[in-house]
Design a protein around this motif. Sequence first.
Motif, PDB file in Angstrom:
ATOM      1  N   LYS A 157       0.821  -1.202   0.000  1.00 32.38           N
ATOM      2  CA  LYS A 157       0.000   0.000   0.000  1.00 32.38           C
ATOM      3  C   LYS A 157       0.858   1.256   0.000  1.00 32.38           C
ATOM      4  CE  LYS A 157      -4.318  -1.671   1.972  1.00 32.38           C
ATOM      5  NZ  LYS A 157      -5.336  -1.460   3.012  1.00 32.38           N
ATOM      6  N   SER A 158       0.306   2.313  -0.591  1.00 34.76           N
ATOM      7  CA  SER A 158       0.987   3.604  -0.608  1.00 34.76           C
ATOM      8  C   SER A 158       0.922   4.222   0.787  1.00 34.76           C
ATOM      9  CB  SER A 158       0.324   4.532  -1.620  1.00 34.76           C
ATOM     10  OG  SER A 158      -0.974   4.878  -1.173  1.00 34.76           O
ATOM     11  N   PRO A 159       1.813   5.200   1.095  1.00 32.11           N
ATOM     12  CA  PRO A 159       1.766   5.881   2.397  1.00 32.11           C
ATOM     13  C   PRO A 159       0.409   6.523   2.658  1.00 32.11           C
ATOM     14  CG  PRO A 159       3.848   6.329   1.302  1.00 32.11           C
ATOM     15  CD  PRO A 159       2.990   5.604   0.314  1.00 32.11           C
ATOM     16  N   GLU A 160      -0.214   7.066   1.611  1.00 30.43           N
ATOM     17  CA  GLU A 160      -1.520   7.694   1.781  1.00 30.43           C
ATOM     18  C   GLU A 160      -2.577   6.694   2.254  1.00 30.43           C
ATOM     19  OE1 GLU A 160       0.414   8.005  -0.804  1.00 30.43           O
ATOM     20  OE2 GLU A 160       0.489  10.065  -1.560  1.00 30.43           O
ATOM     21  N   ASP A 161      -2.588   5.505   1.638  1.00 32.39           N
ATOM     22  CA  ASP A 161      -3.575   4.504   2.021  1.00 32.39           C
ATOM     23  C   ASP A 161      -3.321   3.972   3.428  1.00 32.39           C
ATOM     24  OD1 ASP A 161      -3.998   3.066  -1.305  1.00 32.39           O
ATOM     25  OD2 ASP A 161      -5.097   4.648  -0.269  1.00 32.39           O
ATOM     26  N   LEU A 162      -2.048   3.854   3.812  1.00 33.73           N
ATOM     27  CA  LEU A 162      -1.731   3.412   5.173  1.00 33.73           C
ATOM     28  C   LEU A 162      -2.271   4.398   6.198  1.00 33.73           C
ATOM     29  CD1 LEU A 162       1.952   2.200   4.644  1.00 33.73           C
ATOM     30  CD2 LEU A 162      -0.068   0.768   4.979  1.00 33.73           C
ATOM     31  N   ILE A 163      -2.101   5.700   5.918  1.00 39.50           N
ATOM     32  CA  ILE A 163      -2.606   6.739   6.829  1.00 39.50           C
ATOM     33  C   ILE A 163      -4.128   6.693   6.892  1.00 39.50           C
ATOM     34  CG2 ILE A 163      -2.856   9.240   7.122  1.00 39.50           C
ATOM     35  CD1 ILE A 163       0.012   9.492   6.029  1.00 39.50           C
ATOM     36  N   ARG A 164      -4.785   6.560   5.746  1.00 44.61           N
ATOM     37  CA  ARG A 164      -6.251   6.492   5.729  1.00 44.61           C
ATOM     38  C   ARG A 164      -6.758   5.300   6.554  1.00 44.61           C
ATOM     39  NH1 ARG A 164      -5.269   7.391   0.019  1.00 44.61           N
ATOM     40  NH2 ARG A 164      -5.659   9.591  -0.486  1.00 44.61           N
ATOM     41  N   ASP A 165      -6.085   4.153   6.401  1.00 51.70           N
ATOM     42  CA  ASP A 165      -6.518   2.953   7.117  1.00 51.70           C
ATOM     43  C   ASP A 165      -6.475   3.168   8.625  1.00 51.70           C
ATOM     44  OD1 ASP A 165      -6.936   1.659   4.744  1.00 51.70           O
ATOM     45  OD2 ASP A 165      -5.094   0.454   4.822  1.00 51.70           O
ATOM     46  N   VAL A 166      -5.391   3.776   9.122  1.00 55.45           N
ATOM     47  CA  VAL A 166      -5.262   4.003  10.568  1.00 55.45           C
ATOM     48  C   VAL A 166      -6.317   4.996  11.047  1.00 55.45           C
ATOM     49  CG1 VAL A 166      -3.752   4.829  12.412  1.00 55.45           C
ATOM     50  CG2 VAL A 166      -2.801   3.472  10.539  1.00 55.45           C
TER      51      VAL A 166
END
Length: 436
Positions: free
Chosen positions: A331-340
């Motif tokens: 996953k991209s950094p953006e998607d990781l942040i959204r998930d959290v």
Amino acid sequence: MTTFEEMKFGPLGDAVEAAMPTSEADPIGVWAACLSLYSTAISRNVRLEIGRRPVVVWTVLAGRSAIGRKGYAFNTASALLSKTLGGFLYTRKRAGVSNGPTLAETLSKMELDSSGDGRTMIVEEEWASILKDQKRCSKFSTYFRTAWDGKPVSHRTRTKGTIHVAQPLLGFHAHITPGEWAKYVSASEALGGSYNRLLPVAVERSKMLPYDSKPEIPDTKELEEAHAWATDEENPRVMRFSKEAGERYDEIRAEVEARMAEMPELLASYMERAAEQVQRVAAVLSTTMKTEEISRDAVEAAWAFVSYSMHSTERLVKDAISGGGGGQADKSPEDLIRDVLKKYGGEAKSSDLLRPLWGKLNAQGIKDTVADMDDVEMISVRTGKRGAPSIVYRLVEPGEKKKPTLKVIIGQGETPRPEPAPVPVAANANPFIGLL
């Protein structure tokens, strides 16, 4: 996808093939780097017949860190062409061009310092590190596209007046990981044409060699002779199709447009110049045979390479949209942040984000990533007169406009006020607005 065997052509193809047994690089990656370097080196004296367009071929190697062997590919290509191109790379190579004014000044200075020979080879082996700045400068994409088209580049400055480059001769080669592509190559810029001048190429390691193996560079005498022919200033070379090659080129144009018609607009936008890319690559390959006539075989080899690039681009774009297939490692950094943030109900302190993202993003990395995101905003919260403020990140609801970094101050020692009666608010209202 097509193979290197289908796209290799002439003395350049023979040289790459001969070098591969002692290189861990992907042969198509070496091929791409060679095309970019060689096309720029001959660009001053070689033009296409139609419109006198330049023949420069801009390439991007897209591969995962370490196992993509992007650096190996470029180093192999540089070693292969070092004798052929002489001091070209040493004197013409530039890096770190992160905005439009710098690009214009770089081209102008090279032209002035070289008595009108403005050939410039930009090589960005860490492209992602400057893409963020390039995205913030609207002039960069404009000047970049103009240079590929071979049209004059002009930039007005306060101190130097207008910088004018009448005939930009710009080469470009870069390296990026698929994850960085997903982060920095935006849809809006793709639709605007900023990236369809590039030929992205997916690469991976071809083999694992012993640690003490040494690269062997094949004889390139035939290629050196071709380079001398292509750069003979007394005989400018104008590349034109043979009748058979022109007919095959028209078939390819129709095939490209048919393929684009079946694609979503975003994906198709990357392919808009695929036909001209075929013409440019075929022209470059034909010069290695010391002829101004582009043969059908050269067109077929060029189409194999451009077709491979189209498949590579399609994979990069689809992976970017899907987040790399759903696995957290992809996953991209953006998607990781959204998930959290979703796990915390759409809002979380910086410390709450850092724990699950440990090893992937640090505090500054989160800030930098969020700065480029349209659906996450950062809020600075100070709970008293002393001490550092707390950083809170919040998901922005669909349709809600992201605001600049918010600062929320809650006074210390104030007399508590009774809670006001709840007031209905719009679904996209800012929950912190009453604290401002």
